[in-house]
Write a protein that holds these residues in place. Structure first.
Motif, PDB file in Angstrom:
ATOM      1  N   VAL A  92     -15.357 -22.773  26.692  1.00 58.47           N
ATOM      2  CA  VAL A  92     -15.889 -23.552  27.814  1.00 58.47           C
ATOM      3  C   VAL A  92     -15.718 -22.767  29.108  1.00 58.47           C
ATOM      4  N   VAL A  93     -14.539 -22.179  29.295  1.00 61.32           N
ATOM      5  CA  VAL A  93     -14.259 -21.379  30.490  1.00 61.32           C
ATOM      6  C   VAL A  93     -15.223 -20.201  30.578  1.00 61.32           C
ATOM      7  N   HIS A  94     -15.459 -19.535  29.451  1.00 60.94           N
ATOM      8  CA  HIS A  94     -16.349 -18.373  29.437  1.00 60.94           C
ATOM      9  C   HIS A  94     -17.761 -18.777  29.865  1.00 60.94           C
ATOM     10  N   VAL A 180     -19.450 -33.378  32.252  1.00 65.17           N
ATOM     11  CA  VAL A 180     -20.257 -32.797  31.176  1.00 65.17           C
ATOM     12  C   VAL A 180     -19.394 -32.763  29.930  1.00 65.17           C
ATOM     13  N   CYS A 181     -19.899 -33.339  28.849  1.00 65.40           N
ATOM     14  CA  CYS A 181     -19.076 -33.516  27.647  1.00 65.40           C
ATOM     15  C   CYS A 181     -19.929 -33.410  26.398  1.00 65.40           C
ATOM     16  N   ALA A 320     -19.410 -23.306  24.904  1.00 61.03           N
ATOM     17  CA  ALA A 320     -19.812 -22.463  26.030  1.00 61.03           C
ATOM     18  C   ALA A 320     -20.886 -23.148  26.865  1.00 61.03           C
ATOM     19  N   GLU A 321     -21.775 -23.880  26.231  1.00 57.86           N
ATOM     20  CA  GLU A 321     -22.838 -24.564  26.964  1.00 57.86           C
ATOM     21  C   GLU A 321     -22.268 -25.671  27.846  1.00 57.86           C
ATOM     22  N   VAL A 322     -21.213 -26.352  27.374  1.00 57.76           N
ATOM     23  CA  VAL A 322     -20.566 -27.368  28.210  1.00 57.76           C
ATOM     24  C   VAL A 322     -20.082 -26.732  29.516  1.00 57.76           C
ATOM     25  N   GLY A 323     -19.437 -25.571  29.416  1.00 60.02           N
ATOM     26  CA  GLY A 323     -18.958 -24.894  30.616  1.00 60.02           C
ATOM     27  C   GLY A 323     -20.090 -24.450  31.521  1.00 60.02           C
ATOM     28  N   ARG A 324     -21.138 -23.907  30.919  1.00 57.19           N
ATOM     29  CA  ARG A 324     -22.267 -23.437  31.723  1.00 57.19           C
ATOM     30  C   ARG A 324     -22.961 -24.596  32.433  1.00 57.19           C
ATOM     31  N   VAL A 325     -23.233 -25.670  31.722  1.00 57.44           N
ATOM     32  CA  VAL A 325     -23.923 -26.812  32.330  1.00 57.44           C
ATOM     33  C   VAL A 325     -23.053 -27.426  33.429  1.00 57.44           C
ATOM     34  N   ALA A 326     -21.743 -27.506  33.192  1.00 61.93           N
ATOM     35  CA  ALA A 326     -20.845 -28.045  34.213  1.00 61.93           C
ATOM     36  C   ALA A 326     -20.876 -27.181  35.468  1.00 61.93           C
ATOM     37  N   ALA A 327     -20.854 -25.849  35.291  1.00 58.65           N
ATOM     38  CA  ALA A 327     -20.897 -24.947  36.436  1.00 58.65           C
ATOM     39  C   ALA A 327     -22.230 -25.054  37.174  1.00 58.65           C
ATOM     40  N   GLN A 345     -23.753 -37.585  37.831  1.00 58.11           N
ATOM     41  CA  GLN A 345     -24.359 -37.380  36.514  1.00 58.11           C
ATOM     42  C   GLN A 345     -23.272 -37.318  35.452  1.00 58.11           C
ATOM     43  N   ARG A 346     -23.536 -37.999  34.347  1.00 58.37           N
ATOM     44  CA  ARG A 346     -22.669 -37.925  33.161  1.00 58.37           C
ATOM     45  C   ARG A 346     -23.533 -37.345  32.055  1.00 58.37           C
ATOM     46  N   ILE A 347     -23.312 -36.082  31.741  1.00 63.65           N
ATOM     47  CA  ILE A 347     -24.171 -35.344  30.815  1.00 63.65           C
ATOM     48  C   ILE A 347     -23.473 -35.187  29.476  1.00 63.65           C
ATOM     49  N   GLU A 348     -24.176 -35.510  28.398  1.00 65.21           N
ATOM     50  CA  GLU A 348     -23.659 -35.321  27.041  1.00 65.21           C
ATOM     51  C   GLU A 348     -24.524 -34.290  26.318  1.00 65.21           C
ATOM     52  N   LEU A 349     -23.885 -33.327  25.684  1.00 68.63           N
ATOM     53  CA  LEU A 349     -24.571 -32.294  24.921  1.00 68.63           C
ATOM     54  C   LEU A 349     -24.319 -32.509  23.434  1.00 68.63           C
ATOM     55  N   MET A 350     -25.315 -32.187  22.625  1.00 68.17           N
ATOM     56  CA  MET A 350     -25.250 -32.492  21.202  1.00 68.17           C
ATOM     57  C   MET A 350     -24.596 -31.367  20.403  1.00 68.17           C
ATOM     58  N   PRO A 351     -23.633 -31.703  19.549  1.00 70.10           N
ATOM     59  CA  PRO A 351     -23.073 -30.703  18.628  1.00 70.10           C
ATOM     60  C   PRO A 351     -24.022 -30.470  17.459  1.00 70.10           C
ATOM     61  N   GLU A 352     -23.679 -29.501  16.613  1.00 73.40           N
ATOM     62  CA  GLU A 352     -24.505 -29.226  15.437  1.00 73.40           C
ATOM     63  C   GLU A 352     -23.631 -29.077  14.196  1.00 73.40           C
ATOM     64  N   LEU A 353     -24.248 -29.293  13.058  1.00 71.25           N
ATOM     65  CA  LEU A 353     -23.570 -29.137  11.768  1.00 71.25           C
ATOM     66  C   LEU A 353     -23.838 -27.740  11.231  1.00 71.25           C
ATOM     67  N   LYS A 354     -22.780 -27.034  10.847  1.00 68.05           N
ATOM     68  CA  LYS A 354     -22.910 -25.717  10.232  1.00 68.05           C
ATOM     69  C   LYS A 354     -22.403 -25.808   8.800  1.00 68.05           C
TER      70      LYS A 354
END
Length: 362
Positions: A92-94, A180-181, A320-327, A345-354
């Motif tokens: 997230v930091v990166h 952002v979560c 990483a996308e959570v950190g980027r969108v938050a920034a 804004q309260r933003i939710e990002l979708m995880p994925e199944l691998k």
């Protein structure tokens, strides 16, 4: 469970680039390997020209991008506050640092020590005494009580603030703060749906209980399994003896999982987080239960899930996308600081199944 060299060096490089510099001893603690191993990896990365090393300290070679002339990004830094030794949040930091670098904004990273609660507040007060113009923060919040106790002072921070990978309680004083979560409910849905599609009707969750993500995963699992037609039995246990600081949750030995698989016939398991998941798979093997032959496993986090002797199918939050969108959200706030209208804004990002080798049809 040790990481492969290439993956370990990739994580070392990402951590150093996210922070600007890091101590070798700290990296060894976060990666759960010896200092000698990290020194060897750092030496190789330095020889490849990817970072600079000094005695006990590693520094990034990634330059800070110049400020875009059309944006008013001059003056002040962005404070980035995260807990110490948190591999999940390193990514997230990166992501956050990459976006801030591209905008020409200076980043000051503050590491909050492991404590019961409130450790971020004095750190932030010191940071605000300097020339800080914005804040990205991911509080540790090991308990619900510590979370609630922090709402007030975070809401009162005098600079634009974005909370990362945390979802404040609806209706709380922090509800109207930008955040952002990851949509962890959807992540658990993906895990349960995958197991159920393979014919598994008796599913157990082994999860932590010492972070907002852990509590979100537990709550989502209870709701989804209770309301999902075809699920015959479900249960929740702790993924490790030290996984729950709340006295209301009794600590349990990892061997409990093997006992439940045998006694109650659970054939599918969701395990949070990755390190605990890899250890629990080993506990199952010690009890004579093989993954996925006797129990299909889905890990939740996907930081090191792919590195097991049996690579684990996993839910991968977009860290990483959570950190980027938050920034990027914070940058927009800073660039529009003079505007009268500002809707949180309260933003939710979708995880994925691998899907990997730890799940198969019943």
């Amino acid at each position: 469970m040790r990481e492969l060299g290439d993956d370990r060096r990739r994580r070392i490089l990402a951590a150093v680039e996210a922070r600007g510099e890091a101590r070798v001893a700290d990296l060894a603690g976060e990666l759960e390997v010896s200092v000698v191993t990290v020194r060897r990896d750092v030496e190789q990365l330095a020889q490849e020209g990817k970072l600079r090393r000094r005695h006990g300290v590693v520094r990034s070679l990634v330059p800070v991008a110049p400020a875009r002339p059309e944006h008013d990004t001059e003056g002040g830094a962005v404070a980035l506050v995260v807990p110490e030794r948190h591999a999940y949040l390193n990514e997230v930091v990166h992501g956050a640092r990459s976006a801030l670098d591209e905008a020409g904004m200076r980043v000051v990273l503050h590491i909050a020590p492991k404590a019961e609660g409130g450790s971020e507040r004095p750190i932030l007060e010191r940071a605000l005494s300097d020339d800080v113009r914005g804040l990205l923060i991911a509080p540790r919040w090991r308990t619900v009580e510590s979370e609630e106790a922090d709402y007030g002072w975070i809401a009162d921070v005098r600079v634009p603030t974005v909370v990362m990978e945390r979802r404040p309680r609806p209706g709380s004083v922090l509800h109207a703060t930008d955040s952002v979560c990851t949509d962890h409910w959807y992540g658990v849905h993906l895990a349960v749906d995958h197991l159920h599609s393979l014919g598994h009707k008796r599913i157990v969750l082994a999860a932590r209980h010492d972070s907002p993500t852990a509590r979100a995963v537990r709550a989502a699992f209870a709701e989804i399994t209770a309301n999902r037609p075809g699920i015959e039995d479900h249960a929740v246990i702790l993924s490790a003896p030290d996984a729950g600081p709340d006295e209301k949750v009794a600590p349990q030995d990892p061997a409990v999982l093997a006992g439940l698989v045998g006694e109650r016939g659970f054939t599918g398991a969701v395990l949070h987080g990755d390190v605990d998941a890899l250890m629990l798979v080993e506990r199952l093997a010690e009890a004579g239960l093989q993954v996925p032959r006797d129990c299909s496993v889905v890990a939740y986090d996907d930081v090191v899930a792919a590195l097991g002797s049996t690579p684990l199918t996993a839910i991968a939050p977009p860290k990483a996308e959570v950190g980027r969108v938050a920034a990027e959200l914070l940058i927009r706030r800073l660039l529009s600081a003079g505007e009268q209208s500002r809707r949180p804004q309260r933003i939710e990002l979708m995880p994925e199944l691998k899907v990997r080798g730890s799940t198969r049809p019943l």
